[in-house]
Design a protein around this motif. Structure first.
Motif, short mmCIF file in Angstrom:
data_model
loop_
_atom_site.label_atom_id
_atom_site.label_comp_id
_atom_site.label_asym_id
_atom_site.label_seq_id
_atom_site.Cartn_x
_atom_site.Cartn_y
_atom_site.Cartn_z
N HIS A 235 0.86 -1.30 0.07
CA HIS A 235 -0.18 0.04 0.05
C HIS A 235 0.80 1.14 0.21
N GLU B 171 0.52 3.84 -3.20
CA GLU B 171 -0.04 5.07 -3.05
C GLU B 171 0.99 5.99 -3.83
N ASN C 108 0.61 6.09 -7.38
CA ASN C 108 -0.42 6.78 -7.96
C ASN C 108 -0.40 8.36 -7.83
N ARG C 109 0.42 8.70 -6.75
CA ARG C 109 0.64 10.02 -6.82
C ARG C 109 1.60 10.72 -7.59
#
Length: 188
Positions: free
Chosen positions: A179, A183, A186-187
């Motif tokens: 995760h 994350e 994705n950013r």
């Protein structure tokens, strides 16, 4: 080399490579390219330094026997559980700022990985943590960051796992790292 059997050592201790040990290898450019990449890898994998150094002595006119020695190094690197005593993998990464090496790490992982994907994923998560620390330092030092950091990984399964939103049951013990990296991916 992905389908080849892994080797427990990078070179046979009794191997005696020399200038005329066999016929000339038909693709010296390929030999030089791979040995050059292996030389770079010795920064984080000192366990292959001797074997790579020996193979690099024949860059000008490699033979088939020398090519076999290079392939053995590659087969050795394929084995993610590299320590024969505890089967823990070795993680390593290099961090560059521009063309300058500013941080590196090579250490044995704290847990035994049951697949190369898991071992590589732990290494990528460790590298990402280092990159974030460096970014924080640069920001506090008021050094502008023109380029988004890139992390390169040669394990395709690890790369797919980093961007795939589906949680795989075999990777539940990696959930925190999974995760964390997903994350950040994705950013951007």
């Amino acid at each position: 080399m992905n389908q080849s059997n892994p080797m427990p050592t990078p070179m046979v201790s009794s191997l005696r490579l020399h200038k005329n040990d066999s016929e000339i290898f038909d693709d010296p450019k390929k030999y030089r390219s791979i040995v050059g990449a292996l030389q770079f890898l010795t920064i984080t994998r000192p366990d292959i330094a001797f074997a790579v150094n020996k193979c690099s002595q024949f860059m000008h006119q490699p033979t088939i026997e020398q090519w076999k020695a290079v392939k053995r190094i590659l087969r050795y690197l394929q084995d993610w559980a590299t320590d024969l005593d505890d089967r823990r993998s070795i993680s390593g990464y290099l961090v560059f700022l521009g063309s300058n090496l500013i941080a590196w790490k090579c250490e044995k992982q704290s847990e035994v990985s049951r697949s190369s994907t898991k071992a590589e994923y732990r290494a990528v998560a460790s590298a990402q943590t280092e990159v974030m620390s460096i970014q924080q330092f640069l920001q506090e030092s008021q050094v502008s960051q023109q380029v988004t950091p890139m992390i390169y990984c040669d394990n395709q399964s690890t790369c797919h796992l980093a961007v795939n939103p589906v949680m795989h049951s075999c990777c539940k013990h990696l959930e925190t790292d999974l995760h964390f990296l997903r994350e950040l991916v994705n950013r951007k």
